[in-house]
Design a protein around this motif. Sequence first.
Motif, PDB file in Angstrom:
ATOM      1  N   ARG A 128      15.007  -5.059  -9.457  1.00 13.37           N
ATOM      2  CA  ARG A 128      14.012  -5.676  -8.577  1.00 13.37           C
ATOM      3  C   ARG A 128      12.745  -6.050  -9.338  1.00 13.37           C
ATOM      4  O   ARG A 128      12.072  -7.031  -9.008  1.00 13.37           O
ATOM      5  CB  ARG A 128      13.629  -4.702  -7.457  1.00 13.37           C
ATOM      6  N   GLN A 129      12.430  -5.294 -10.371  1.00 12.35           N
ATOM      7  CA  GLN A 129      11.184  -5.502 -11.093  1.00 12.35           C
ATOM      8  C   GLN A 129      11.178  -6.785 -11.921  1.00 12.35           C
ATOM      9  O   GLN A 129      10.119  -7.229 -12.366  1.00 12.35           O
ATOM     10  CB  GLN A 129      10.916  -4.299 -12.001  1.00 12.35           C
ATOM     11  N   ASN A 130      12.347  -7.379 -12.124  1.00 10.28           N
ATOM     12  CA  ASN A 130      12.415  -8.612 -12.899  1.00 10.28           C
ATOM     13  C   ASN A 130      11.562  -9.721 -12.287  1.00 10.28           C
ATOM     14  O   ASN A 130      11.082 -10.608 -12.995  1.00 10.28           O
ATOM     15  CB  ASN A 130      13.866  -9.085 -13.020  1.00 10.28           C
ATOM     16  N   ARG A 131      11.378  -9.677 -10.970  1.00 11.97           N
ATOM     17  CA  ARG A 131      10.605 -10.726 -10.302  1.00 11.97           C
ATOM     18  C   ARG A 131       9.149 -10.744 -10.776  1.00 11.97           C
ATOM     19  O   ARG A 131       8.500 -11.782 -10.741  1.00 11.97           O
ATOM     20  CB  ARG A 131      10.626 -10.550  -8.791  1.00 11.97           C
ATOM     21  N   LEU A 132       8.653  -9.613 -11.221  1.00 10.74           N
ATOM     22  CA  LEU A 132       7.261  -9.560 -11.657  1.00 10.74           C
ATOM     23  C   LEU A 132       7.002 -10.493 -12.835  1.00 10.74           C
ATOM     24  O   LEU A 132       5.938 -11.106 -12.940  1.00 10.74           O
ATOM     25  CB  LEU A 132       6.888  -8.121 -12.050  1.00 10.74           C
ATOM     26  N   VAL A 133       7.995 -10.601 -13.725  1.00 13.51           N
ATOM     27  CA  VAL A 133       7.795 -11.420 -14.927  1.00 13.51           C
ATOM     28  C   VAL A 133       8.567 -12.735 -14.889  1.00 13.51           C
ATOM     29  O   VAL A 133       8.157 -13.716 -15.501  1.00 13.51           O
ATOM     30  CB  VAL A 133       8.188 -10.621 -16.190  1.00 13.51           C
ATOM     31  N   ARG A 134       9.677 -12.760 -14.166  1.00 12.65           N
ATOM     32  CA  ARG A 134      10.485 -13.976 -14.115  1.00 12.65           C
ATOM     33  C   ARG A 134       9.944 -15.011 -13.137  1.00 12.65           C
ATOM     34  O   ARG A 134      10.283 -16.181 -13.217  1.00 12.65           O
ATOM     35  CB  ARG A 134      11.934 -13.632 -13.746  1.00 12.65           C
ATOM     36  N   HIS A 135       9.132 -14.558 -12.193  1.00 10.54           N
ATOM     37  CA  HIS A 135       8.588 -15.479 -11.194  1.00 10.54           C
ATOM     38  C   HIS A 135       7.067 -15.350 -11.177  1.00 10.54           C
ATOM     39  O   HIS A 135       6.494 -14.743 -10.267  1.00 10.54           O
ATOM     40  CB  HIS A 135       9.175 -15.172  -9.814  1.00 10.54           C
ATOM     41  N   PRO A 136       6.397 -15.914 -12.189  1.00 16.59           N
ATOM     42  CA  PRO A 136       4.936 -15.734 -12.301  1.00 16.59           C
ATOM     43  C   PRO A 136       4.138 -16.387 -11.192  1.00 16.59           C
ATOM     44  O   PRO A 136       2.928 -16.146 -11.079  1.00 16.59           O
ATOM     45  CB  PRO A 136       4.621 -16.366 -13.663  1.00 16.59           C
ATOM     46  N   THR A 137       4.783 -17.218 -10.368  1.00 16.92           N
ATOM     47  CA  THR A 137       4.047 -17.824  -9.252  1.00 16.92           C
ATOM     48  C   THR A 137       4.125 -16.987  -7.980  1.00 16.92           C
ATOM     49  O   THR A 137       3.499 -17.334  -6.979  1.00 16.92           O
ATOM     50  CB  THR A 137       4.589 -19.240  -8.954  1.00 16.92           C
ATOM     51  N   VAL A 138       4.919 -15.930  -8.003  1.00 15.57           N
ATOM     52  CA  VAL A 138       4.973 -14.997  -6.862  1.00 15.57           C
ATOM     53  C   VAL A 138       3.831 -14.010  -7.015  1.00 15.57           C
ATOM     54  O   VAL A 138       3.649 -13.399  -8.075  1.00 15.57           O
ATOM     55  CB  VAL A 138       6.324 -14.261  -6.809  1.00 15.57           C
ATOM     56  N   LEU A 139       3.059 -13.834  -5.962  1.00 20.78           N
ATOM     57  CA  LEU A 139       1.860 -12.994  -6.013  1.00 20.78           C
ATOM     58  C   LEU A 139       2.179 -11.578  -5.530  1.00 20.78           C
ATOM     59  O   LEU A 139       2.725 -11.392  -4.440  1.00 20.78           O
ATOM     60  CB  LEU A 139       0.767 -13.611  -5.140  1.00 20.78           C
ATOM     61  N   PHE A 140       1.815 -10.594  -6.365  1.00 17.35           N
ATOM     62  CA  PHE A 140       2.033  -9.186  -6.028  1.00 17.35           C
ATOM     63  C   PHE A 140       0.689  -8.464  -6.028  1.00 17.35           C
ATOM     64  O   PHE A 140      -0.031  -8.480  -7.034  1.00 17.35           O
ATOM     65  CB  PHE A 140       2.942  -8.506  -7.057  1.00 17.35           C
ATOM     66  N   GLY A 141       0.352  -7.848  -4.907  1.00 22.00           N
ATOM     67  CA  GLY A 141      -0.849  -7.038  -4.826  1.00 22.00           C
ATOM     68  C   GLY A 141      -0.480  -5.608  -4.473  1.00 22.00           C
ATOM     69  O   GLY A 141       0.262  -5.375  -3.511  1.00 22.00           O
ATOM     70  N   PHE A 142      -0.980  -4.651  -5.249  1.00 25.80           N
ATOM     71  CA  PHE A 142      -0.661  -3.240  -5.026  1.00 25.80           C
ATOM     72  C   PHE A 142      -1.943  -2.444  -4.823  1.00 25.80           C
ATOM     73  O   PHE A 142      -2.892  -2.578  -5.609  1.00 25.80           O
ATOM     74  CB  PHE A 142       0.089  -2.644  -6.217  1.00 25.80           C
ATOM     75  N   TYR A 195       0.868  -1.175   0.000  1.00 18.02           N
ATOM     76  CA  TYR A 195       0.000   0.000   0.000  1.00 18.02           C
ATOM     77  C   TYR A 195       0.899   1.217   0.000  1.00 18.02           C
ATOM     78  O   TYR A 195       1.761   1.361   0.877  1.00 18.02           O
ATOM     79  CB  TYR A 195      -0.931   0.036   1.217  1.00 18.02           C
ATOM     80  N   GLN A 196       0.739   2.074  -1.004  1.00 20.57           N
ATOM     81  CA  GLN A 196       1.587   3.250  -1.115  1.00 20.57           C
ATOM     82  C   GLN A 196       0.713   4.492  -1.249  1.00 20.57           C
ATOM     83  O   GLN A 196      -0.311   4.476  -1.953  1.00 20.57           O
ATOM     84  CB  GLN A 196       2.524   3.135  -2.321  1.00 20.57           C
ATOM     85  N   THR A 197       1.141   5.546  -0.572  1.00 19.71           N
ATOM     86  CA  THR A 197       0.287   6.727  -0.462  1.00 19.71           C
ATOM     87  C   THR A 197       0.664   7.881  -1.394  1.00 19.71           C
ATOM     88  O   THR A 197      -0.213   8.535  -1.943  1.00 19.71           O
ATOM     89  CB  THR A 197       0.329   7.265   0.977  1.00 19.71           C
ATOM     90  N   LEU A 198       1.955   8.140  -1.553  1.00 15.37           N
ATOM     91  CA  LEU A 198       2.364   9.377  -2.212  1.00 15.37           C
ATOM     92  C   LEU A 198       3.115   9.190  -3.517  1.00 15.37           C
ATOM     93  O   LEU A 198       3.333  10.156  -4.234  1.00 15.37           O
ATOM     94  CB  LEU A 198       3.223  10.220  -1.247  1.00 15.37           C
ATOM     95  N   PHE A 199       3.528   7.971  -3.825  1.00 10.18           N
ATOM     96  CA  PHE A 199       4.182   7.736  -5.116  1.00 10.18           C
ATOM     97  C   PHE A 199       3.960   6.286  -5.542  1.00 10.18           C
ATOM     98  O   PHE A 199       3.552   5.441  -4.741  1.00 10.18           O
ATOM     99  CB  PHE A 199       5.680   8.057  -5.059  1.00 10.18           C
ATOM    100  N   VAL A 200       4.211   6.030  -6.801  1.00  8.28           N
ATOM    101  CA  VAL A 200       4.052   4.679  -7.339  1.00  8.28           C
ATOM    102  C   VAL A 200       5.082   3.765  -6.682  1.00  8.28           C
ATOM    103  O   VAL A 200       6.248   4.132  -6.554  1.00  8.28           O
ATOM    104  CB  VAL A 200       4.251   4.699  -8.869  1.00  8.28           C
ATOM    105  N   PRO A 201       4.698   2.572  -6.227  1.00  6.60           N
ATOM    106  CA  PRO A 201       5.656   1.656  -5.602  1.00  6.60           C
ATOM    107  C   PRO A 201       6.859   1.380  -6.507  1.00  6.60           C
ATOM    108  O   PRO A 201       6.734   1.337  -7.733  1.00  6.60           O
ATOM    109  CB  PRO A 201       4.829   0.390  -5.375  1.00  6.60           C
ATOM    110  N   GLY A 202       8.016   1.188  -5.879  1.00 11.20           N
ATOM    111  CA  GLY A 202       9.251   1.007  -6.626  1.00 11.20           C
ATOM    112  C   GLY A 202       9.201  -0.105  -7.648  1.00 11.20           C
ATOM    113  O   GLY A 202       9.788   0.003  -8.731  1.00 11.20           O
ATOM    114  N   LEU A 203       8.513  -1.201  -7.347  1.00  8.91           N
ATOM    115  CA  LEU A 203       8.440  -2.328  -8.271  1.00  8.91           C
ATOM    116  C   LEU A 203       7.650  -1.999  -9.533  1.00  8.91           C
ATOM    117  O   LEU A 203       7.689  -2.765 -10.509  1.00  8.91           O
ATOM    118  CB  LEU A 203       7.808  -3.544  -7.588  1.00  8.91           C
ATOM    119  N   LEU A 204       6.954  -0.873  -9.541  1.00  3.11           N
ATOM    120  CA  LEU A 204       6.135  -0.493 -10.690  1.00  3.11           C
ATOM    121  C   LEU A 204       6.668   0.749 -11.400  1.00  3.11           C
ATOM    122  O   LEU A 204       6.062   1.211 -12.368  1.00  3.11           O
ATOM    123  CB  LEU A 204       4.691  -0.234 -10.240  1.00  3.11           C
TER     124      LEU A 204
END
Length: 264
Positions: free
Chosen positions: A138-152, A97-106
């Motif tokens: 760090r963002q590589n995990r979003l596509v390289r590890h499709p079984t890791v769940l990311f909720g923003f 949960y991020q309030t003032l800027f887009v999370p770093g992974l995005l």
Amino acid sequence: MSEAWRYCGNQVKLWRTKAGVSREQLAQEAGYTYDYLRSMEVGRRRPTQRLLEVADEMCRAEGLLRAAQEFLKPEKFPSYSQEYAEAEARAVVLHFYQTLFVPGLLQLEAYARALLNANCPPLDDETIEARVAARLERQNRLVRHPTVLFGFVIYEAALRETVGGPGAMKAQLHHLLEVGSLRNVSIQVLPVGLGAHTGLNGPLVLLESPEHEHCAYEEGQSTGVLHASPEKVSLLTQRHGMIRMQALGIERSAQLIEKLAGEL
């Protein structure tokens, strides 16, 4: 303050004094102000590669000052968040949960660079480059590890702030739509105008390890705390649950992001 910074800065000062080079002379030749150079000599700032190279030549150190570069590589993350970075790299479930800027992974590179350039006190160029690279890595995990769940969940105010200018922000919003289409990523927007709500207490991250252990992270202006106690993790999990309930659904969030991009 890093011991390596202090030691290296002191070595620069000793070699400068031995060679009869004033602080003003070294600062001018290296392109720094007197106070900036002084802060590096006393270890409050990391001695830069530029300083070491110029000081080595001016003070006739014959490579001894240049050799310190290996021990003064810029930190990829602020010291207070390094423990979190290690936990993030291992986690199999992450809820942000991020309030003032887009999370770093995005963040796109232009967006990340704009944030780092706005840091106070200013970061040197080497540190900015190292942190931009680390953030993108760090963002590589979003596509390289499709079984890791990311909720923003992102507070709407963060999406309305034109970080990097309208063009960069428009590209950033389109990037959110693209990443949000990944099957292991969900992006929701918490709308403004809710009045008093728990999301106003600040950002947080919930993490689950491969061993199914849970922790939570909170970050402020210059501090970051990774919580492992069940009581604290439970508290932040409850708050995050309430935030998600008040956030727009995934489809409505995407519609809002697209609308905001169209306004730029």
